[in-house]
Design an enzyme around this catalytic site. Structure first.
Site, PDB file in Angstrom:
ATOM      1  N   CYS A 232       0.960  -1.164   0.046  1.00 31.88           N
ATOM      2  CA  CYS A 232       0.202  -0.203   0.137  1.00 31.88           C
ATOM      3  C   CYS A 232       0.886   1.108  -0.050  1.00 31.88           C
ATOM      4  CB  CYS A 232      -0.894   0.037   1.197  1.00 31.88           C
ATOM      5  SG  CYS A 232      -1.709  -1.314   1.551  1.00 31.88           S
ATOM      6  N   GLY A 237       6.417   7.330   0.954  1.00 27.87           N
ATOM      7  CA  GLY A 237       7.345   7.715   2.085  1.00 27.87           C
ATOM      8  C   GLY A 237       7.871   6.685   2.906  1.00 27.87           C
ATOM      9  N   LYS A 238       7.447   5.347   3.103  1.00 26.32           N
ATOM     10  CA  LYS A 238       8.053   4.225   3.669  1.00 26.32           C
ATOM     11  C   LYS A 238       8.800   3.607   2.639  1.00 26.32           C
ATOM     12  CE  LYS A 238       4.533   4.175   7.337  1.00 26.32           C
ATOM     13  NZ  LYS A 238       3.683   5.177   6.728  1.00 26.32           N
ATOM     14  N   ASP A 301       1.026  -1.419   5.071  1.00 26.11           N
ATOM     15  CA  ASP A 301       0.631  -0.115   5.560  1.00 26.11           C
ATOM     16  C   ASP A 301      -0.930   0.068   5.189  1.00 26.11           C
ATOM     17  OD1 ASP A 301       0.775   2.435   6.962  1.00 26.11           O
ATOM     18  OD2 ASP A 301       1.839   3.409   5.282  1.00 26.11           O
ATOM     19  N   CYS A 354      -2.071   3.867  10.931  1.00 23.01           N
ATOM     20  CA  CYS A 354      -1.836   5.304  11.958  1.00 23.01           C
ATOM     21  C   CYS A 354      -2.996   5.523  12.560  1.00 23.01           C
ATOM     22  CB  CYS A 354      -1.361   6.397  10.877  1.00 23.01           C
ATOM     23  SG  CYS A 354      -2.777   6.617   9.335  1.00 23.01           S
TER      24      CYS A 354
END
Length: 404
Positions: A232, A237-238, A301, A354
């Site tokens: 995902c 960013g990751k 994610d 998150c």
């Protein structure tokens, strides 16, 4: 502080789009900041911060102002007057502020602040879910922290530069940063600044990424030469953090259902100097099935409620609906069942969100491990991050290993 008419009009226009037309706050603010080229950094800062402030405290300010949705422009000016009064700003002699009951505003604030859902300005149902899942004491502290302004955290791109060198370069630009203990690549800005205009950003020396988010790639336990799938990936960013940890060696497959997000990742990867990323749009089950039993590491994610990052996205609490939470829990279990099949024997899987809700986090992992699809996996460790305890975004991550 003296209020300027053109800046206040921009705020009211922005709130109209966010509250009445369902536009996303960050996109609206980007548009507003392009309205007048003569605005300096202080002017732009006023517009952005005031809009975010009133969005964050919408319910409380509306209660004090005694207005109800949908808000017409007079309603929004009344809410603006509440914001200004509580900030100690003298209201100018404009028609919008005629008969503003300054003393009554402060009295109403003191009275309403005794009730958590009003004090923290959240919908009733979110307050109820928070209490049910975290308990009264923990939820009270967590939702209060979610209304604090978030720090700006940078992640050093170690493919190009060290954290120490980056700190020195930013200092030369007048941007002071500090290290954060326990976060290998992180730099925290001492004062907010527009880091995107710096040469350091344009050269790909860093990305803006919260400290909690930076822990996820470390949790995945990658090494150079591995085959890693970020299922995902979004705008990456990751993914980019994983690339730096792998030193550009091996292969990362970055997948997402939205091609537009992967296009942004492609641009960011070029700037970062990350050359080992393959992009795959999930437009059917084929790209997933092709990777069954192939990956050393898989990151999920997962889509979630985002209740751990309300500090950054205050309008999210007004867009969330109870049905979304029910639906997203189903989706989370589905992606766990499906994407975990990409992990090869002896490989590892990280499930992350998150969110701060156990029903989206450890409960999902427990359900997966008890299911037929999860019988070959075992939990190695997990980490629950609450904003009021760590000072950074609320996050959850679980590391699981597929038995050989």
């Amino acid at each position: 502080m003296r209020l300027h008419r053109n800046l206040c009009f921009a705020v009211i226009d922005g709130l109209t789009l966010i509250f009445n037309e369902g536009k996303y706050a960050d996109k609206v603010i980007q548009q507003l900041l392009k309205r007048d080229k003569r605005w300096g950094s202080r002017d732009r800062g006023f517009v952005a911060e005031t809009v975010y402030d009133i969005v964050r405290w919408k319910r409380l300010y509306a209660e004090i102002a005694e207005v109800k949705e949908p808000y017409d422009r007079d309603n929004l000016w009344r809410m603006f007057a509440v914001w200004a009064t509580l900030k100690g700003i003298t209201l100018p002699d404009w028609k919008y502020f005629e008969n503003t009951p300054t003393r009554k505003i402060k009295g109403r604030f003191d009275e309403l602040s005794k009730v958590r859902k009003l004090r923290e300005s959240i919908p009733d149902w979110i307050d109820e879910v928070g209490v049910k899942e975290l308990g009264e004491a923990k939820w009270t502290k967590e939702i209060a922290m979610q209304n604090e302004k978030a720090d700006v955290i940078l992640r050093t791109n170690t493919l190009k530069i060290t954290k120490e060198k980056l700190q020195n370069i930013l200092a030369d630009d007048g941007i002071e940063t500090e290290f954060i203990k326990g976060y290998d690549a992180a730099l925290k800005l001492v004062e907010r600044a527009n880091v995107f205009v710096t040469d350091a950003f344009k050269k790909g020396y860093f990305e803006v990424q919260d400290a909690s988010s930076q822990l996820v790639a470390d949790f995945l336990d990658v090494a150079p030469g591995m085959k890693v799938v970020d299922t995902c990936a979004g705008a990456g960013g990751k993914t980019l953090h994983i690339a730096s940890l792998m030193e550009n060696k091996g292969q990362i497959v970055a997948m997402d259902i939205y091609e537009s997000k992967l296009k942004k990742l492609k641009v960011r990867a070029r700037r970062n100097g990350a050359h080992n990323i393959d992009l795959k749009v999930i437009d059917s089950t084929k790209p997933i099935k092709k990777l069954y039993n192939k990956a050393d590491r898989v990151l999920i994610d997962a889509p979630c409620s985002g209740l751990g990052v309300l500090r950054r996205n205050p309008d999210a609490k007004w867009k969330l609906e109870p049905e979304f939470l029910d639906n997203i829990r189903v989706t989370q279990q589905e992606v766990l069942q499906q994407y975990s099949r990409m992990v090869k024997e002896g490989g590892k899987l990280v499930y992350a969100t998150c969110s701060v809700l156990p029903s989206e986090n450890q409960d999902q992992v427990k359900a997966f491990l008890k299911s037929e699809g999860g019988t070959n996996f075992e939990l190695v460790k997990d980490k629950k991050i609450l904003a009021h305890q760590q000072g950074y975004d609320g996050f959850y991550m679980a590391l699981m290993e597929r038995k050989a």
